[in-house]
Design a protein around this motif. Structure first.
Motif, PDB file in Angstrom:
ATOM      1  N   ASP A 219      31.113  32.898  35.181  1.00  0.00           N
ATOM      2  CA  ASP A 219      32.524  33.200  34.917  1.00  0.00           C
ATOM      3  C   ASP A 219      32.683  34.578  34.293  1.00  0.00           C
ATOM      4  O   ASP A 219      33.579  35.346  34.655  1.00  0.00           O
ATOM      5  CB  ASP A 219      33.122  32.143  33.984  1.00  0.00           C
TER       6      ASP A 219
ATOM      7  N   SER B 184      31.993  37.221  37.027  1.00  0.00           N
ATOM      8  CA  SER B 184      33.104  37.281  37.987  1.00  0.00           C
ATOM      9  C   SER B 184      34.344  37.899  37.369  1.00  0.00           C
ATOM     10  O   SER B 184      35.102  38.608  38.048  1.00  0.00           O
ATOM     11  CB  SER B 184      33.417  35.879  38.513  1.00  0.00           C
ATOM     12  N   GLY B 185      34.547  37.644  36.068  1.00  0.00           N
ATOM     13  CA  GLY B 185      35.717  38.188  35.390  1.00  0.00           C
ATOM     14  C   GLY B 185      35.735  39.702  35.356  1.00  0.00           C
ATOM     15  O   GLY B 185      36.804  40.311  35.191  1.00  0.00           O
ATOM     16  N   LYS B 186      34.572  40.320  35.494  1.00  0.00           N
ATOM     17  CA  LYS B 186      34.498  41.787  35.539  1.00  0.00           C
ATOM     18  C   LYS B 186      34.099  42.301  36.921  1.00  0.00           C
ATOM     19  O   LYS B 186      33.677  43.449  37.068  1.00  0.00           O
ATOM     20  CB  LYS B 186      33.509  42.291  34.478  1.00  0.00           C
ATOM     21  N   ASN B 187      34.233  41.414  37.927  1.00  0.00           N
ATOM     22  CA  ASN B 187      33.925  41.786  39.316  1.00  0.00           C
ATOM     23  C   ASN B 187      32.502  42.289  39.492  1.00  0.00           C
ATOM     24  O   ASN B 187      32.234  43.218  40.257  1.00  0.00           O
ATOM     25  CB  ASN B 187      34.917  42.838  39.827  1.00  0.00           C
ATOM     26  N   ILE B 188      31.578  41.656  38.756  1.00  0.00           N
ATOM     27  CA  ILE B 188      30.153  41.974  38.869  1.00  0.00           C
ATOM     28  C   ILE B 188      29.504  40.924  39.764  1.00  0.00           C
ATOM     29  O   ILE B 188      29.652  39.721  39.534  1.00  0.00           O
ATOM     30  CB  ILE B 188      29.489  42.003  37.479  1.00  0.00           C
ATOM     31  N   SER B 189      28.811  41.357  40.777  1.00  0.00           N
ATOM     32  CA  SER B 189      28.249  40.435  41.765  1.00  0.00           C
ATOM     33  C   SER B 189      27.109  39.610  41.182  1.00  0.00           C
ATOM     34  O   SER B 189      26.328  40.093  40.354  1.00  0.00           O
ATOM     35  CB  SER B 189      27.759  41.211  42.988  1.00  0.00           C
TER      36      SER B 189
ATOM     37  N   ALA C  63      34.418  29.808  44.954  1.00  0.00           N
ATOM     38  CA  ALA C  63      33.335  30.308  44.113  1.00  0.00           C
ATOM     39  C   ALA C  63      32.016  29.621  44.425  1.00  0.00           C
ATOM     40  O   ALA C  63      30.946  30.248  44.390  1.00  0.00           O
ATOM     41  CB  ALA C  63      33.691  30.134  42.644  1.00  0.00           C
TER      42      ALA C  63
ATOM     43  N   GLU D 279      30.671  31.163  47.562  1.00  0.00           N
ATOM     44  CA  GLU D 279      30.307  32.563  47.391  1.00  0.00           C
ATOM     45  C   GLU D 279      29.048  32.755  46.560  1.00  0.00           C
ATOM     46  O   GLU D 279      28.241  33.649  46.848  1.00  0.00           O
ATOM     47  CB  GLU D 279      31.466  33.312  46.729  1.00  0.00           C
ATOM     48  N   HIS D 280      28.864  31.925  45.536  1.00  0.00           N
ATOM     49  CA  HIS D 280      27.831  32.211  44.540  1.00  0.00           C
ATOM     50  C   HIS D 280      26.616  31.283  44.571  1.00  0.00           C
ATOM     51  O   HIS D 280      25.581  31.629  43.988  1.00  0.00           O
ATOM     52  CB  HIS D 280      28.441  32.164  43.142  1.00  0.00           C
TER      53      HIS D 280
ATOM     54  N   TRP E 234      26.247  44.525  30.866  1.00  0.00           N
ATOM     55  CA  TRP E 234      27.523  44.686  31.550  1.00  0.00           C
ATOM     56  C   TRP E 234      28.737  44.515  30.626  1.00  0.00           C
ATOM     57  O   TRP E 234      29.860  44.369  31.099  1.00  0.00           O
ATOM     58  CB  TRP E 234      27.608  43.737  32.746  1.00  0.00           C
TER      59      TRP E 234
END
Length: 457
Positions: free
Chosen positions: A261, A264-269, A308, A311-312, A434
């Motif tokens: 979470d 994803s909240g910072k658009n980090i893959s 999600a 995707e993950h 990050w």
């Protein structure tokens, strides 16, 4: 750059297990965030890969590693195992269901290889929440035999210099003071790896709960604590889970945050890659696929049908492809299939570590290898003895010491890192890299592996 190599027991129904909440003054807790000077230059890291193996203590695998805190440093008190009356054994109790071991092994640690080679399976060893709290015995580390279904097996170790991963540990950074964050089971430590928390099952059937007496001693074992926290193997309401599990026994979706979470909240893959995932999702799980080793499926944000989850949560073969092509996400968690994860009872050391080397080489030889950090560690000690008393932080842990190897162009070379870490130190490292908000106080206060790196100028 290739690196070359030189059935769970323990239900313990009805056993009285002591729960120690106190400790000697030498078992200090983490109380403040560490100095982070060792992480200057951390922004050079573009990819973090966590390879999560299974069920070995530090002394079990690296007790003979030159310069590490191993067998030679063990006190007589920690080595000499006591029975439930507090008396030393003359010999280790016979290892049940395994004729390869003699019945007169001295009361000490012993070499497994001389009886069962490391390319063969050994009996599993008890690794459960209440049992490990008892085995630690307030930091004396001398009840591992007494509260173990395989009894003397807990004191076994492997010849360190025969391990496939030995040359990697010699080449990079070996951490000899990292503890698994929660007592006991594989299930629970997978939860702590991604969420630094214990799942809550508020309306669980009473038969799933352990019972304790008025002194906090376990009367009967269970999958949950009396107040509803899941500490031993339970399964998610989401797929995949075993077909025969009753609906009432499935853990409801958790809503506390995970590292996924935060990323994803910072658009980090990021992705969780599991061996055998695609087959399990298709209802054709490999016989060694472990459903409870898939921690993200326990959470509402990754429930069945969510974008999600698709995707993950992926198959390990997708990780190998991404590593070869240079398309790894920023953060990868890799969970090998049971046969490849070193878990006693259904895997073996040689097979598991050889597979781990394949994963490591694929990263280092790929386009992302130049800026990657690979962290290879174990979910928990698997019930194997270790001589170092774990620090005391809270009722969940940490548990015993486990191996960890930091493999990277940025890792110190030929180095043994004696800094105190725990499993959630991995989360802390990812968070520092990050700029992520910690999940709670445990990862906020954990040292983020800062002693393992040399980022240069």
């Amino acid at each position: 750059m290739n690196i070359r190599r030189s059935s769970v027991l323990g239900a313990f129904g009805g056993i009285m297990a002591f729960i120690f909440t106190g400790c000697s003054s030498s078992r200090h807790a983490q109380t403040a965030s560490p100095d982070l000077s060792g992480l200057k230059g951390i922004e050079k890291v573009k990819h973090v890969v966590v390879i999560y193996m299974e069920n070995h203590s530090f002394d079990n695998l690296y007790g003979e590693f030159p310069g590490a805190n191993g067998h030679a440093n063990a006190s007589k008190e920690s080595i000499t195992q006591l029975d439930r009356d507090g008396k030393p054994y003359q010999y280790l109790p016979a290892i049940p269901r395994s004729s390869e071991f003699p019945t007169n092994i001295p009361n000490s640690f012993f070499n497994i290889d001389q009886y069962i080679p490391s390319d063969k399976e050994t009996p599993d060893v008890t690794h459960r929440y209440y049992q490990e709290r008892t085995q630690v015995n307030g930091g004396k580390m001398n009840y591992f035999v007494a509260y173990n279904a395989t009894e003397g097996m807990t004191m076994g170790y492997y010849k360190t210099d025969l391990l496939p991963l030995y040359s990697i540990a010699k080449q990079y950074t070996l951490c000899d003071n990292l503890f698994h964050s929660a007592f006991g089971s594989s299930f629970l430590n997978h939860q702590w790896l991604i969420a630094a928390a214990t799942p809550y099952f508020p309306n669980a059937p009473e038969y799933l709960r352990a019972t304790l007496d008025s002194n906090g001693k376990m009367k009967t074992d269970g999958l949950l604590t009396p107040d509803g926290y899941a500490v031993n193997t339970v399964y998610s309401v989401n797929q995949p889970h075993p077909a025969g599990v009753k609906e009432a026994d499935l853990v409801p979706n958790q809503t506390n945050p995970t590292i996924g979470d935060r990323l994803s909240g910072k658009n980090i893959s990021w992705a969780w890659y599991a061996g055998g995932w695609d087959s399990a999702m298709a209802g054709k799980a490999d016989e060694t696929f472990q459903y409870h080793h898939q921690p993200f499926i326990y959470f509402a944000n990754f429930a069945d049908g969510t974008a999600a989850k698709k995707e993950h949560l992926k198959d390990e073969k997708d990780f190998l492809k991404a590593a070869q092509e240079g398309t790894l996400p920023a953060v990868s968690f890799v969970k090998p299939l049971g046969i490849n994860n070193e878990h006693p009872g259904y895997s073996n050391v040689i097979t598991g570590e050889t597979h781990a080397i394949e994963l490591i080489n694929t990263v280092l030889n790929g386009p992302n290898g130049k800026d990657a950090v690979v962290i290879l560690t174990y979910d928990e000690n698997g019930g194997f003895w270790d001589h170092v008393a774990p620090p005391v932080i809270d009722k969940w842990g940490p548990g015993s010491r486990i191996p960890a190897i930091i493999i990277s162009p940025f890792a110190k070379k030929g180095y043994i890192d004696h800094t105190q870490y725990e499993t959630v130190s991995i989360l802390a490292f990812i968070e520092k890299r990050w700029g992520l908000k910690p999940l709670n106080s445990r990862d906020a206060q954990a040292n983020p592996l800062q002693g393992a790196f040399d980022f240069g100028d």
